[in-house]
Design a protein around this motif. Structure first.
Motif, PDB file in Angstrom:
ATOM      1  N   ALA A 158       0.829  -1.205   0.000  1.00 17.16           N
ATOM      2  CA  ALA A 158       0.000   0.000   0.000  1.00 17.16           C
ATOM      3  C   ALA A 158       0.864   1.257   0.000  1.00 17.16           C
ATOM      4  CB  ALA A 158      -0.929  -0.009   1.209  1.00 17.16           C
ATOM      5  N   LEU A 159       1.949   1.252   0.738  1.00 16.78           N
ATOM      6  CA  LEU A 159       2.851   2.404   0.813  1.00 16.78           C
ATOM      7  C   LEU A 159       3.400   2.762  -0.561  1.00 16.78           C
ATOM      8  CD1 LEU A 159       4.770   4.413   2.292  1.00 16.78           C
ATOM      9  CD2 LEU A 159       6.318   2.481   2.644  1.00 16.78           C
ATOM     10  N   VAL A 160       3.929   1.771  -1.263  1.00 20.96           N
ATOM     11  CA  VAL A 160       4.560   2.015  -2.564  1.00 20.96           C
ATOM     12  C   VAL A 160       3.538   2.490  -3.589  1.00 20.96           C
ATOM     13  CG1 VAL A 160       5.788   0.942  -4.480  1.00 20.96           C
ATOM     14  CG2 VAL A 160       6.416   0.371  -2.115  1.00 20.96           C
ATOM     15  N   VAL A 162      -3.509  -0.570  -3.290  1.00 24.89           N
ATOM     16  CA  VAL A 162      -3.615   0.093  -1.985  1.00 24.89           C
ATOM     17  C   VAL A 162      -4.770  -0.497  -1.182  1.00 24.89           C
ATOM     18  CG1 VAL A 162      -3.998   2.271  -0.783  1.00 24.89           C
ATOM     19  CG2 VAL A 162      -2.576   2.219  -2.842  1.00 24.89           C
ATOM     20  N   PHE A 163      -5.929  -0.622  -1.840  1.00 21.50           N
ATOM     21  CA  PHE A 163      -7.101  -1.143  -1.121  1.00 21.50           C
ATOM     22  C   PHE A 163      -6.892  -2.583  -0.647  1.00 21.50           C
ATOM     23  CE2 PHE A 163     -11.417  -2.885  -0.754  1.00 21.50           C
ATOM     24  CZ  PHE A 163     -12.014  -1.927   0.030  1.00 21.50           C
ATOM     25  N   PRO A 164      -6.448  -3.526  -1.500  1.00 21.45           N
ATOM     26  CA  PRO A 164      -6.176  -4.878  -0.974  1.00 21.45           C
ATOM     27  C   PRO A 164      -5.005  -4.912  -0.007  1.00 21.45           C
ATOM     28  CG  PRO A 164      -5.582  -4.723  -3.295  1.00 21.45           C
ATOM     29  CD  PRO A 164      -6.336  -3.479  -2.962  1.00 21.45           C
ATOM     30  N   GLY A 165      -4.045  -3.993  -0.184  1.00 18.40           N
ATOM     31  CA  GLY A 165      -2.918  -3.961   0.742  1.00 18.40           C
ATOM     32  C   GLY A 165      -3.357  -3.670   2.161  1.00 18.40           C
ATOM     33  N   PHE A 166      -4.127  -2.617   2.347  1.00 23.34           N
ATOM     34  CA  PHE A 166      -4.660  -2.325   3.680  1.00 23.34           C
ATOM     35  C   PHE A 166      -5.689  -3.378   4.096  1.00 23.34           C
ATOM     36  CE2 PHE A 166      -3.349   2.210   2.826  1.00 23.34           C
ATOM     37  CZ  PHE A 166      -2.461   2.305   3.889  1.00 23.34           C
TER      38      PHE A 166
END
Length: 390
Positions: A276-278, A313-317
């Motif tokens: 998500a950060l990247v 980002v959404f699946p990462g968080f």
């Protein structure tokens, strides 16, 4: 057949449901601002209000939708959601009957978008819960990413389809499709095997909130880019006197789908918060590029960067949510997590619309880029907290 292929085959029916549910959103989202502006005569604030009403309704129903899926089973949640989507189409038709009274017509559109928001809440929450129940939490990143791929693939396909329908029969064609497609999908879902609701008591809502709030905050910041693309990208093209404004949504969604197909395994492999950060950094760069673009090709490249960045980002968080939430309440947890997205979209639509009215449409995208970058600090905090726990 590989394990990855097995997961994809298992998820395919859930992805089909989400595709149809969001195809109707994609068909309407690019032409609705033009309809409200040209046919009803309202500015960007009212456009943002109408667009945001869908996300506000989703916000108010996400937790209930997740709990409904946990209690009654995700299949029932999906069928109810499709039925509500069809009802939204009926309200679209009602708004056309009163088009000579713009305020009343706009109010009915607000109601229609609200009903659609509730339906989509049940569709996406039920489908994700259905997917997690059938493939297991070890594939949670794939479930969230691939079901999301169906959603954004539908938006990509819906933009040109909606524009073509609107060009031929106006907003009435969008309304008719919004009624028919969900009803056809509900008939196809009916024979599929159900997953039973929970047999154990649900976890406390407080424990679910504790698992969700921090990743949800990061997702909310990142989702502002998604909201800006949906609500204002077509108007940016109109404002700059560029043709084919629907291409911005299609560029965004196409890049997002391609990224999730090719890179959807990264959150499970590298860790959700780091991914998500990247990707949030990439999304922010894309938004600023759109705001500063002087040529349509540059704006489209910016929209593609936004889609590529937001893709994981959404699946990462979301992985952080699944791993922290009680197993018997994952539907509720994912519903609450999705509600964080709805909070961002419900309130950012009118707020960013005011920014556009005061400072111009390009400023909306530059401002949103700065807000999206705040999600990187949330990701860093989650990473450091995890390292401290280890």
């Amino acid at each position: 057949m590989t394990a990855r292929a097995n997961v994809l085959v298992t998820l395919a029916p859930k992805m089909a449901v989400v595709f149809v549910g969001f195809l109707i959103a994609g068909m309407g989202i690019t032409v609705l601002p033009i309809h409200v502006s040209s046919d009803l005569g309202f500015g960007t604030f009212v456009i943002g209000l109408i667009t945001g009403s869908q996300f506000c309704a989703s916000l108010m129903t996400r937790l209930w939708a997740g709990d409904f899926a946990d209690r009654k089973g995700p299949k029932k949640a999906v069928i109810l959601g499709l039925s509500l989507a069809a009802a939204a189409g009926a309200l679209y038709l009602a708004s056309l009957i009163t088009i000579s009274q713009p305020v009343l017509s706009a109010a009915i559109l607000v109601a229609g978008r609200g009903v659609l928001g509730a339906g989509e809440s049940l569709i996406i929450t039920g489908s994700v819960a259905w997917g997690l129940a059938t493939v297991g939490s070890q594939h949670s990143g794939k479930v969230i990413a691939w079901i999301g791929t169906a959603m954004f693939g539908a938006l990509a396909a819906g933009a040109p389809i909606g524009s073509a329908l609107f060009a031929v029969q106006g907003f009435a064609a969008i309304a008719a499709a919004t009624i028919l497609l969900p009803l056809l999908m509900a008939a196809m879902v009916a024979p599929l095997e159900s997953v039973s609701g929970r047999s154990s008591p649900s976890a406390s809502r407080l424990s679910v909130i504790r698992a969700v709030w921090l990743p949800g905050l990061g997702s909310a910041f990142a989702s502002l880019g998604y909201g800006s693309i949906l609500a204002f990208s077509s108007l940016l093209f109109v404002d700059r006197q560029w043709a084919d404004g629907w291409l911005a949504v299609t560029s965004f969604a196409t890049a997002l789908v391609a990224s999730r197909i090719l890179l959807g395994h990264l959150p499970d492999r590298l860790g959700g918060p780091f991914t998500a950060l990247v990707f949030a950094i990439v999304e922010a760069i894309g938004l600023v590029t759109m705001g500063l673009a002087s040529q349509p090709i540059v704006a489209l490249a910016g929209a593609a960067l936004v889609g590529f960045g937001y893709s994981l980002v959404f699946p990462g968080f979301g992985i952080a949510v699944v791993r922290a939430a009680p197993s018997q309440s994952r539907g509720m947890a994912m519903g609450l997590y999705s509600a964080c997205l709805d909070v961002a979209l419900a309130f950012s639509g009118p707020a960013l619309g005011l920014v556009g009215d005061v400072a111009g449409l390009p400023t909306i995208f530059v401002t949103t880029g700065g807000l999206v970058s705040l999600s990187t600090f949330v990701a860093l905090f989650i990473i450091r907290r995890g390292q401290a726990c280890n």
